[in-house]
Motif scaffolding. Structure first.
Motif, short mmCIF file in Angstrom:
data_model
loop_
_atom_site.label_atom_id
_atom_site.label_comp_id
_atom_site.label_asym_id
_atom_site.label_seq_id
_atom_site.Cartn_x
_atom_site.Cartn_y
_atom_site.Cartn_z
N SER A 33 -63.23 137.17 48.94
CA SER A 33 -62.02 136.99 49.74
C SER A 33 -61.77 138.25 50.55
CB SER A 33 -60.80 136.67 48.86
OG SER A 33 -60.49 137.78 48.03
N LEU B 135 -65.99 131.74 55.07
CA LEU B 135 -64.63 131.74 54.53
C LEU B 135 -63.66 131.06 55.50
CD1 LEU B 135 -64.40 135.38 53.12
CD2 LEU B 135 -65.19 133.30 51.97
N VAL C 285 -55.10 135.53 54.32
CA VAL C 285 -56.34 135.89 53.61
C VAL C 285 -57.46 134.94 54.04
CG1 VAL C 285 -55.17 136.88 51.60
CG2 VAL C 285 -55.71 134.43 51.64
N LEU C 286 -58.68 135.39 53.85
CA LEU C 286 -59.86 134.55 53.98
C LEU C 286 -60.39 134.25 52.59
CD1 LEU C 286 -61.77 136.33 56.91
CD2 LEU C 286 -60.53 134.17 57.03
N VAL C 287 -60.62 132.97 52.30
CA VAL C 287 -61.10 132.56 50.98
C VAL C 287 -62.16 131.48 51.16
CG1 VAL C 287 -58.97 133.14 49.74
CG2 VAL C 287 -59.24 130.87 50.76
N GLU C 288 -62.87 131.20 50.09
CA GLU C 288 -63.84 130.11 50.12
C GLU C 288 -63.11 128.77 50.22
OE1 GLU C 288 -65.60 131.00 46.42
OE2 GLU C 288 -67.12 132.36 47.25
N GLU C 289 -63.68 127.85 50.99
CA GLU C 289 -63.01 126.57 51.21
C GLU C 289 -62.82 125.81 49.91
OE1 GLU C 289 -63.23 122.84 54.37
OE2 GLU C 289 -64.89 124.28 54.22
N SER D 163 -55.59 130.99 45.39
CA SER D 163 -56.81 130.89 46.19
C SER D 163 -57.70 132.11 45.97
CB SER D 163 -56.46 130.77 47.67
OG SER D 163 -55.79 129.56 47.94
N ARG D 164 -57.10 133.28 45.91
CA ARG D 164 -57.89 134.50 45.68
C ARG D 164 -58.44 134.54 44.26
NH1 ARG D 164 -55.66 139.89 48.08
NH2 ARG D 164 -57.91 140.25 48.13
N SER E 278 -61.48 132.25 44.32
CA SER E 278 -62.55 132.58 45.28
C SER E 278 -63.34 133.79 44.80
CB SER E 278 -61.94 132.86 46.65
OG SER E 278 -62.95 132.99 47.63
N LEU F 81 -59.92 127.26 47.99
CA LEU F 81 -58.63 126.85 48.54
C LEU F 81 -58.27 125.45 48.06
CD1 LEU F 81 -56.19 127.19 50.37
CD2 LEU F 81 -57.63 126.54 52.32
N THR G 62 -51.62 131.50 47.95
CA THR G 62 -52.44 132.67 48.27
C THR G 62 -53.00 133.31 47.01
OG1 THR G 62 -51.22 133.13 50.31
CG2 THR G 62 -52.42 134.95 49.32
#
Length: 230
Positions: free
Chosen positions: A74, A53, A92-96, A67-68, A71, A99, A64
């Motif tokens: 996340s 991520l 947040v952490l998401v898949e590239e 992106s979620r 994804s 994003l 944001t």
């Protein structure tokens, strides 16, 4: 003071930006910029199966959210704020790939969102002017001999959007007598007494307030008079 227990988010996985240097309890790599707590033990993102991520900092709400949505996996990133004694979102952490898709969606309707933000800003500005006018009128009703320019300045200061001041509180929005009087007293305290100088001299705030209380009360009594003194 040690950080409070990390809260469990209601909207997905949680990742922590640690304040202290931490190592992964599995692979021993460190110090970790981000970690996941599993069974109260820190794990790096790779060992927690989140290493693929990418981090999206907070700030762009639309990006944001989208992106979620895009994804499949996340996580919310938080960090402990010592001054406020609470965890706060950092992003947040998401898949590239998610994003990238979200960025294209935001780019496609950026002009529409810009126009909507402008409309919302104009609407809020008009609401703020109406509220400041109402706050000013209530000050002058409670304190008839308060100078009108001073009343407008007090209202503008107390009701500034996002300030957290008394005018933005629930009682302030309701124009309660307590809230309005508190705003006027605060202005008198800072502008009509030596309160600020006492604080700058190192005097404790409770003692400084005690010293100037009579002066504040005197000004408020004078402004409550129906007719100015000759």
């Amino acid at each position: 003071m040690a950080p409070l227990p990390v809260p469990r988010p209601s909207d997905g996985l949680l990742v922590v930006q640690p304040l202290r240097r931490k190592r992964c309890s599995v692979c021993r790599r460190g110090p970790l910029p981000l970690l996941v707590l599993e069974e109260e033990m820190p794990r790096c993102l790779d060992c927690a199966d989140l290493g693929h991520l990418v981090f999206l900092p907070r700030g762009d709400t639309a990006l944001t959210r989208r992106s979620r949505q895009e994804s499949a996996l996340s996580a919310v990133v938080v960090r402990f704020n010592r001054r406020r004694s609470r965890y706060e979102r950092q992003g947040v952490l998401v898949e590239e790939a998610a994003l990238a898709r979200a960025e294209l969606r935001c780019l496609a309707d950026s002009e529409a969102r810009r126009r909507r933000r402008a409309r919302d800003a104009r609407r809020r500005a008009a609401e703020d002017i109406r509220f400041a006018d109402a706050f000013t009128a209530e000050i002058l009703r409670l304190f008839p001999t308060c100078p009108p320019d001073r009343a407008r300045a007090i209202a503008g200061h107390a009701s500034l959007r996002g300030s957290g001041r008394v005018g933005r509180s629930a009682s302030g929005r309701a124009l309660s007598e307590t809230a309005v009087t508190s705003a006027v007293a605060a202005s008198v305290r800072h502008l009509d007494t030596p309160y600020d100088r006492l604080l700058m001299s190192g005097m404790a705030r409770p003692e400084a307030r005690r010293r100037i209380r009579a002066g504040v009360d005197s000004v408020l009594r004078a402004w409550r008079e129906q007719e100015p003194h000759g």
